[in-house]
Scaffold this motif. Structure first.
Motif, PDB file in Angstrom:
ATOM      1  N   ARG A  13     -49.721 -34.289  22.302  1.00  0.00           N
ATOM      2  CA  ARG A  13     -48.754 -34.034  23.381  1.00  0.00           C
ATOM      3  C   ARG A  13     -48.548 -35.242  24.296  1.00  0.00           C
ATOM      4  NH1 ARG A  13     -51.030 -28.159  24.311  1.00  0.00           N
ATOM      5  NH2 ARG A  13     -49.881 -27.108  22.650  1.00  0.00           N
ATOM      6  N   ALA A  14     -49.535 -36.100  24.415  1.00  0.00           N
ATOM      7  CA  ALA A  14     -49.359 -37.295  25.238  1.00  0.00           C
ATOM      8  C   ALA A  14     -48.294 -38.214  24.620  1.00  0.00           C
ATOM      9  CB  ALA A  14     -50.687 -38.030  25.402  1.00  0.00           C
ATOM     10  N   TYR A  15     -48.312 -38.374  23.314  1.00  0.00           N
ATOM     11  CA  TYR A  15     -47.277 -39.175  22.651  1.00  0.00           C
ATOM     12  C   TYR A  15     -45.919 -38.495  22.755  1.00  0.00           C
ATOM     13  CZ  TYR A  15     -50.581 -42.400  20.456  1.00  0.00           C
ATOM     14  OH  TYR A  15     -51.526 -43.363  20.219  1.00  0.00           O
ATOM     15  N   VAL A  16     -45.883 -37.194  22.597  1.00  0.00           N
ATOM     16  CA  VAL A  16     -44.634 -36.443  22.666  1.00  0.00           C
ATOM     17  C   VAL A  16     -43.978 -36.610  24.041  1.00  0.00           C
ATOM     18  CG1 VAL A  16     -43.690 -34.088  22.655  1.00  0.00           C
ATOM     19  CG2 VAL A  16     -45.271 -34.805  20.871  1.00  0.00           C
ATOM     20  N   ALA A  17     -44.784 -36.803  25.087  1.00  0.00           N
ATOM     21  CA  ALA A  17     -44.254 -36.973  26.439  1.00  0.00           C
ATOM     22  C   ALA A  17     -43.513 -38.306  26.618  1.00  0.00           C
ATOM     23  CB  ALA A  17     -45.379 -36.856  27.462  1.00  0.00           C
ATOM     24  N   HIS A  18     -43.750 -39.246  25.731  1.00  0.00           N
ATOM     25  CA  HIS A  18     -43.063 -40.536  25.827  1.00  0.00           C
ATOM     26  C   HIS A  18     -41.580 -40.319  25.501  1.00  0.00           C
ATOM     27  CE1 HIS A  18     -41.821 -44.614  24.962  1.00  0.00           C
ATOM     28  NE2 HIS A  18     -42.958 -45.046  25.515  1.00  0.00           N
TER      29      HIS A  18
END
Length: 184
Positions: A123-128
């Motif tokens: 989810r941290a990558y998806v937030a980019h």
């Protein structure tokens, strides 16, 4: 009759460690499988590359061939990119082809090779902000993207479970994009 050829391309994410089982499933589905990896995924699977080549009957590839060298793989009837990492997805969508695997799929869009892709990102990558733009770009280019409900659902960083990666859905999707449209 010759089996259709599937290029199975994997990035360095934990589900790539199940690739031998996935190759066997794809072969049971009737595919002649050629395995391509990102350089990091090739390092992860380094001890099993010879066995994977024996399983597929084709050399495992992860880098560009030298000019003048023959292509040792049959022509692709379809390509499945799974697991696809944040880096692979963004490089593909942006056309950054310094990695062989990304070069093949970027060119595959122009060649109209049927393709499916399943991310493996947290989810941290998806937030980019680039991630969703890249997903949209690939979808608009005709790539079947299995993301969200019925595909890959992102997890919290460090909380992934490779055992639930949607390999079966990925194989079904690539078969579906390759299948000719039914006559109306």
């Amino acid at each position: 009759m010759t089996k259709p050829t599937l290029y199975l391309f994997g990035s360095a994410a934990p589900p790539v460690r199940d690739v031998a089982r996935v190759i066997e499933e794809a072969q049971a589905d009737g595919w002649d499988v050629c395995l391509g990896l990102t350089p990091t995924a090739a390092r992860w699977l380094g001890d099993s590359l010879d066995a994977l080549a024996a399983l597929t009957g084709h050399p495992v590839r992860w880098e560009y061939r030298m000019p003048g060298q023959p292509d040792v793989w049959p022509k692709a009837d379809a390509i499945l990119v799974a697991p696809a990492t944040f880096n692979t997805i963004n490089a593909w969508a942006l056309g950054i082809t310094d990695k062989w695997l990304v070069g093949v799929v970027a060119e595959g869009i122009g060649k109209r090779i049927p393709m499916a892709m399943v991310p493996c990102v947290n989810r941290a990558y998806v937030a980019h902000p680039q991630f969703q733009r890249s997903i949209d770009t690939l979808w608009e280019a005709g790539v079947r993207v299995l993301y969200g409900e019925g595909g890959f659902v992102p997890n919290e960083p460090g909380q992934g479970n490779p055992a639930i990666y949607p390999w079966r859905a990925a194989l079904d999707a690539v078969a579906d994009v390759r299948a000719p449209a039914p006559d109306a």
